[in-house]
Design an enzyme around this catalytic site. Structure first.
Site, PDB file in Angstrom:
ATOM      1  CG  LEU A 144      34.434 -27.648   2.052  1.00 25.78           C
ATOM      2  CD1 LEU A 144      33.223 -27.102   1.335  1.00 25.78           C
ATOM      3  CD2 LEU A 144      34.516 -29.136   1.840  1.00 25.78           C
ATOM      4  CG  HIS A 145      35.729 -21.128   0.825  1.00 23.51           C
ATOM      5  ND1 HIS A 145      36.830 -21.599   1.521  1.00 23.51           N
ATOM      6  CD2 HIS A 145      36.202 -20.231  -0.055  1.00 23.51           C
ATOM      7  CE1 HIS A 145      37.922 -21.001   1.079  1.00 23.51           C
ATOM      8  NE2 HIS A 145      37.575 -20.162   0.111  1.00 23.51           N
ATOM      9  CB  CYS A 146      31.115 -23.374  -3.230  1.00 16.81           C
ATOM     10  SG  CYS A 146      30.715 -23.323  -4.987  1.00 16.81           S
TER      11      CYS A 146
END
Length: 178
Positions: free
Chosen positions: A137-139
């Site tokens: 996951l990454h924002c």
């Protein structure tokens, strides 16, 4: 009746204005489409020890801030955990708290360096939602300016970035506060 001519002269653009260079696109075009073909780039970049080469701007205890190599807009940053997890509920409480703190820090860095009018900030979970690397996951933290939407992404499927990745890293890195 007399024939009138336009008082304006059409001058050809300078050579630098006649071409649109998007050198960053070729590695993206040639990259394997399945991250499993080349491993997880997010875990690899933290192991090199060369933050400038990898465009890492800030390292926290559990998460880090890095420039997106394939940006939607100038200054596009990613905030992500060191640990490979695909969903928020897989993060520890400490990882989630620091992740949010670093999203705020990324916006502060961009505000100091680029003075954007706003931000698009968010996650894509799973391939169906557009996640290019769904296992980690990454924002996305994307600075936006009034009037920055133009015809190039819509008609030409091309993004225009006003600065090289290296120059942008220097500019943003100068605005990182511990």
């Amino acid at each position: 009746m007399s024939e009138t001519t336009s008082s304006t002269t059409n001058h050809p653009l300078t050579p630098s204005m006649e071409r649109l260079h998007a050198y960053w696109r070729m590695p993206y075009i040639l990259a394997p489409r399945d991250p499993e073909d080349c491993g997880n780039p997010f875990t690899k970049i933290t192991e090199t020890g060369d933050d400038k080469k990898e465009y890492i701007l800030y390292r926290g205890r559990k998460n880090f801030i890095v420039m997106n190599r394939y940006p939607y807009n100038a200054g596009h940053l990613l905030v992500l955990p060191y640990r490979e997890v695909g969903q928020l509920d897989e993060l520890s409480t400490e990882e989630r708290h620091e992740l949010m703190d670093l999203i705020v820090k990324a916006q502060q860095i961009l505000s100091r360096a680029l003075q954007p009018d706003g931000f698009n900030t968010g996650f894509n979970f799973g391939k169906a939602a557009g996640a290019g690397i769904p296992c980690h996951l990454h924002c996305h933290v994307v600075p936006r300016w009034h009037g920055d939407t133009n015809f190039m992404p819509v008609i030409g499927n091309t993004r225009v970035l006003p600065d090289s990745m290296d120059a942008m890293w220097e500019r943003l890195n100068d605005c990182v506060e511990a």
